[in-house]
Scaffold this motif. Structure first.
Motif, mmCIF file in Angstrom:
data_model
loop_
_atom_site.group_PDB
_atom_site.id
_atom_site.type_symbol
_atom_site.label_atom_id
_atom_site.label_comp_id
_atom_site.label_asym_id
_atom_site.label_seq_id
_atom_site.Cartn_x
_atom_site.Cartn_y
_atom_site.Cartn_z
ATOM 1 N N TRP A 176 0.921 -1.101 -0.373
ATOM 2 C CA TRP A 176 -0.031 -0.279 0.018
ATOM 3 C C TRP A 176 0.640 0.978 -0.030
ATOM 4 C CZ3 TRP A 176 1.217 2.667 3.826
ATOM 5 C CH2 TRP A 176 1.281 2.015 5.351
ATOM 6 N N SER A 177 0.275 2.440 -0.484
ATOM 7 C CA SER A 177 0.768 4.122 -0.351
ATOM 8 C C SER A 177 0.390 4.542 -0.653
ATOM 9 C CB SER A 177 1.903 3.425 -1.655
ATOM 10 O OG SER A 177 1.165 3.375 -2.691
ATOM 11 N N SER A 343 3.960 4.554 9.935
ATOM 12 C CA SER A 343 3.028 5.985 9.580
ATOM 13 C C SER A 343 3.046 6.434 10.529
ATOM 14 C CB SER A 343 1.454 5.464 8.749
ATOM 15 O OG SER A 343 0.990 4.455 9.591
ATOM 16 N N ARG A 352 5.443 4.537 0.924
ATOM 17 C CA ARG A 352 4.908 2.874 0.577
ATOM 18 C C ARG A 352 5.626 1.355 1.732
ATOM 19 N NH1 ARG A 352 7.937 0.769 -4.595
ATOM 20 N NH2 ARG A 352 9.371 1.482 -3.753
ATOM 21 N N ALA A 412 -2.624 3.136 5.936
ATOM 22 C CA ALA A 412 -2.800 3.077 3.750
ATOM 23 C C ALA A 412 -4.263 3.885 4.366
ATOM 24 C CB ALA A 412 -2.957 1.221 3.650
#
Length: 800
Positions: A176-177, A343, A352, A412
């Motif tokens: 995911w990014s 994150s 990413r 994500a």
């Protein structure tokens, strides 16, 4: 908001039993006719059982039977089986023997002849991903919750392109990014491209997973070592092959679980199946060496991260790849949680994530305190220090500029959070620790010894919702708080129950916490894992107590006139707002609830309650005023537990040993429910962080798959000699707005921040040498200090 009970220390109702030795754990119980069972574990990392001859054992006087895989509930691979004829790790249980005594059962095991066909095995995920590499199972090497078992390989070119010491980044299973990662790295002042390893390690539960089971009137009574109470019941019933209502689950005390006993685990069902087969109560006691096989373990990582920084230290982009060593079964989603943690803690504008969960022929993996979040804190936080050194930025300042706040985004989908005060934790900790003055001592030498200073941060989600609460005001005027919270050692079963007493304005001496045995009519509560209990269970107790208050006011209005809103509560009475003399005592209201029946005494309950809670409400119906409700309070976003750790060490460059001079842990946990309990959590988390950073690891021989750590001495969790004599704790103390009393959990990140801080202090003492590996053990420190290469390859795993 001022509270009468919350934020105050109290004596937990079970602590006296613990300190006097009267607490009864699963192995302390005895039942008439009870026999003992012992397990036969596989001597091979992967094999197929081709024959079993138990005739000699069964002929022994006092031996009552043998339990095989065909006798127990089975589940499709790669789920962890109860017993198996295709073991996939050394020590995996193949069969069990029951006898009059434990010694006799052990002797009987020696008489059983088992023949095996040895099968290929692997203890290194990268070796398994290489073309032609061995796979942990006959039908695959990749699996995880939500990912079906499959065979998965990278191309040889992936390995060649990576070069020595770099993690190959072949095709991922998940990706995911968000944002523009390439642009973020391009405009960075500094880009680090680092590969890292975090070791797998045992849970080290002080109490092995003992269980006693017997059957009465079609029900299975099971005494088990469990850190949760209500939550495991459906899963354990499934393992036994019965309905949840036919299981009596007793777990009043637990000698540690750290995630491995949060839900149902397969081996707990062995005595239940055996007891049904032979018609006798069966006790199964697991030895310490067996616990290292069946007791679960933390997943290991082989990873790589590219991380860009502005000149002031603000992160511009992150590209993270994780290969997870997940053991031989489904394992746990540490790799995914690690990415979410990165994150959140660093709030990159672009990121990413890619990863692959690879199976190995090592013990089963499950959640261990901060599963994923704490490994990644130990891996990435030292790199934040490395960037700070390269940029000339203070190590606290670089964390503050990246720290999440209430507007933070996670993962994500870039979802929101309920509250986040890591920056405040860093500021509070730096001031109390004397960060600036201590930095002046950094690197100071006395002979072979040198001072190192470190700081670390960590995160874990810390709350859920949607579970049920149940309280009972009895005719004696006492409040009985029924809780499905387990006894994992934090006293959260009582700390969260005090919310019900707070809402009802009860004298705590008139409250009874009812727990530890499903026969005591307990509600459906979440398990005690993932730092969720403080947030989740305060909400359920708030909901149940609020329901009880509403019923008190209704009863008062019926008996004394007026409307429910004309009444309020206080001094264990419900009284008129305009005329306090116009009142009912709680005891009298409880009697009236019984007389009125229906919803007031639990005979009628809301449809949205879990079936377990409905049955429990029915069990206490007619015994008083029943407050029972589902937590339907709003919650939007992740509830983040955040923590910062500060440490000073004195490291001996000649021996590789170090002494921790001082440690401070600071928690962002909202309203503090139990100050003493929070201090214990913060300190014990730091102790486990010391083990994660510098002591504990799996070791497996790649030639034969045999384990090198099967005891406390070899696996080496921290002892009193490894930790500072005193440790300090603090809390930010800012209430979470989505909890009715402002509380959220903290149990997990207090380990990760301590591990990160210690690793940073070691690197600081060595003048900026970064190991990119956990644990950092003495020979690694000696080699680094002497300028010698390490004894292991950069991405080697399960090595001494």
């Amino acid at each position: 908001m001022a509270h009468d009970l919350l934020g105050k220390n109290f004596t937990p109702p079970d602590v006296r039993a613990k300190v006097t030795g009267r607490a009864q754990y699963a192995e302390d119980f005895r039942v008439d006719g009870m026999v003992f069972c012992k397990l036969l574990g596989s001597p091979y990392p992967h094999a197929r059982v081709t024959g079993v001859d138990a005739s000699a054992a069964l002929a022994m006087p006092g031996v009552h039977g043998v339990l095989r895989a065909a006798d127990v509930t089975s589940f499709p691979a790669p789920q962890d089986p109860i017993l198996t004829d295709e073991p996939v790790y050394v020590g995996q249980p193949i069969l069990a023997v029951a006898a009059d005594t434990e010694e006799l059962a052990a002797d009987a095991l020696e008489k059983i002849k088992v023949s095996y066909e040895e099968l290929p095995f692997t203890v290194d995920p990268l070796a398994s991903l290489y073309p032609g590499g061995e796979e942990a199972r006959t039908n695959g090497n990749v699996a995880n919750p939500g990912i079906d078992l499959k065979s998965y390989k990278w191309a040889a070119k992936d390995f060649a392109d990576a070069g020595d010491g770099r993690l190959p980044t072949g095709a991922p299973i998940r990706e995911w990014s968000f944002g523009d990662v390439e642009e973020g790295l391009k405009r960075a002042k500094l880009v680090l491209d680092e590969s890292f390893v975090t070791a797998g390690l045992s849970h080290h539960s002080m109490e092995p997973r003992t269980a006693l089971a017997y059957w009465q009137n079609g029900k299975c009574i099971l005494h088990a070592s469990s850190q949760s109470q209500s939550f495991p019941v459906p899963g354990v019933a499934r393992l036994i092959g019965i309905e949840p209502q036919d299981l009596v689950f007793v777990a009043e005390f637990c000698g540690g679980g750290f995630g491995s006993k949060g839900g149902a685990y397969p081996i707990v069902a062995v005595p239940a199946h055996f007891a049904k087969k032979i018609g006798r109560p069966v006790m199964m006691r697991i030895s310490r060496s067996e616990e290292y096989a069946v007791g679960s373990a933390r997943s290991g990582f082989q990873g790589r991260i590219k991380i860009g920084f502005r000149a002031d230290g603000r992160v511009t982009a992150i590209d993270l790849y994780i290969v997870q060593e997940g053991g031989p079964n489904t394992g746990f989603n540490d790799w995914l949680s690690a990415a979410d943690a990165v994150s959140l803690v660093y709030q990159p504008p672009a990121m990413r994530f890619r990863g692959v969960p690879v199976l190995t022929n090592t013990p089963p993996r499950g959640p261990q305190r901060g599963p994923g979040q704490n490994q990644i804190a130990a891996a990435i936080e030292p790199l934040i220090d490395k960037a700070a050194r390269a940029l000339g930025v203070d190590r606290v300042a670089i964390r503050k500029i990246n720290a999440p706040d209430d507007s933070a985004k996670l993962g994500a989908m870039q979802g929101g959070v309920t509250s986040a005060h890591l920056r405040e934790a860093l500021e509070r900790g730096a001031e109390r620790f004397g960060w600036t003055s201590r930095l002046a001592r950094s690197g100071k030498q006395s002979g072979s010894k040198v001072i190192g200073i470190g700081v670390g941060t960590a995160f874990h989600p810390a709350g859920g919702n949607g579970f049920d609460g149940l309280v009972r005001l009895a005719r004696d005027g006492k409040l009985y708080i029924h809780t499905g919270v387990g006894n994992l050692g934090t006293y959260s079963h009582t700390a969260t129950s005090r919310v019900a007493a707070e809402v009802l304005k009860m004298n705590w001496d008139n409250c009874v916490v009812v727990r530890g045995d499903s026969r005591l009519h307990l509600p459906w509560n979440n398990g005690q894992f993932g730092s969720n209990t403080s947030f989740t269970m305060t909400r359920t107790n708030f909901a149940a107590a609020t329901d009880a208050v509403a019923k008190l006011k209704e009863i008062a209005a019926k008996d004394l006139g007026g409307a429910p809103d004309d009444y309020e509560i206080g001094d264990e009475t419900v009284h008129s707002r305009s005329d306090p003399a116009k009142k009912l005592t709680y005891a009298a209201a409880a009697q009236r609830a019984i007389e009125l029946g229906g919803k007031f005494d639990g005979h009628e309950v809301a449809d949205d309650l879990n079936a377990m809670t409905k049955a429990s409400a029915a069990g206490v119906a007619g015994t008083g005023l029943i407050g029972v409700a589902k937590d339907s309070l709003p919650r939007t976003g992740t509830v983040p537990a955040l923590a910062a750790g500060f440490i000073e060490i004195e490291l001996d460059r000649e021996t590789g040993k170090f002494t921790i001079v001082d440690y401070l842990g600071v928690a962002d946990c909202g309203t503090v429910l139990h100050p003493q309990g929070l201090a214990h959590q913060t300190k014990s988390g730091a102790v486990m962080g010391i083990g994660l950073a510098t002591l504990e690891r799996h070791i497996f021989d790649p030639q034969n798959g045999l384990p090198g750590v099967v005891g406390l001495l070899q696996a080496k969790p921290p002892s009193y000699l490894d930790v500072p004599a005193t440790m300090a704790t603090d809390a930010v103390g800012i209430a979470d707005p989505q909890n009715p009393v402002g509380a959220k959990g903290i149990g997990e990140p207090v380990q990760g921040c301590a591990a990160a801080a210690l690793l940073g202090a070691i690197s600081d003492a060595l003048g900026g040498h970064y190991f990119n590996r956990t644990p950092v053990v003495t020979d690694m420190i000696v080699n680094a200090a002497a300028g010698r290469p390490p004894s292991h390859k950069p991405l080697q795993v399960n090595t001494a």
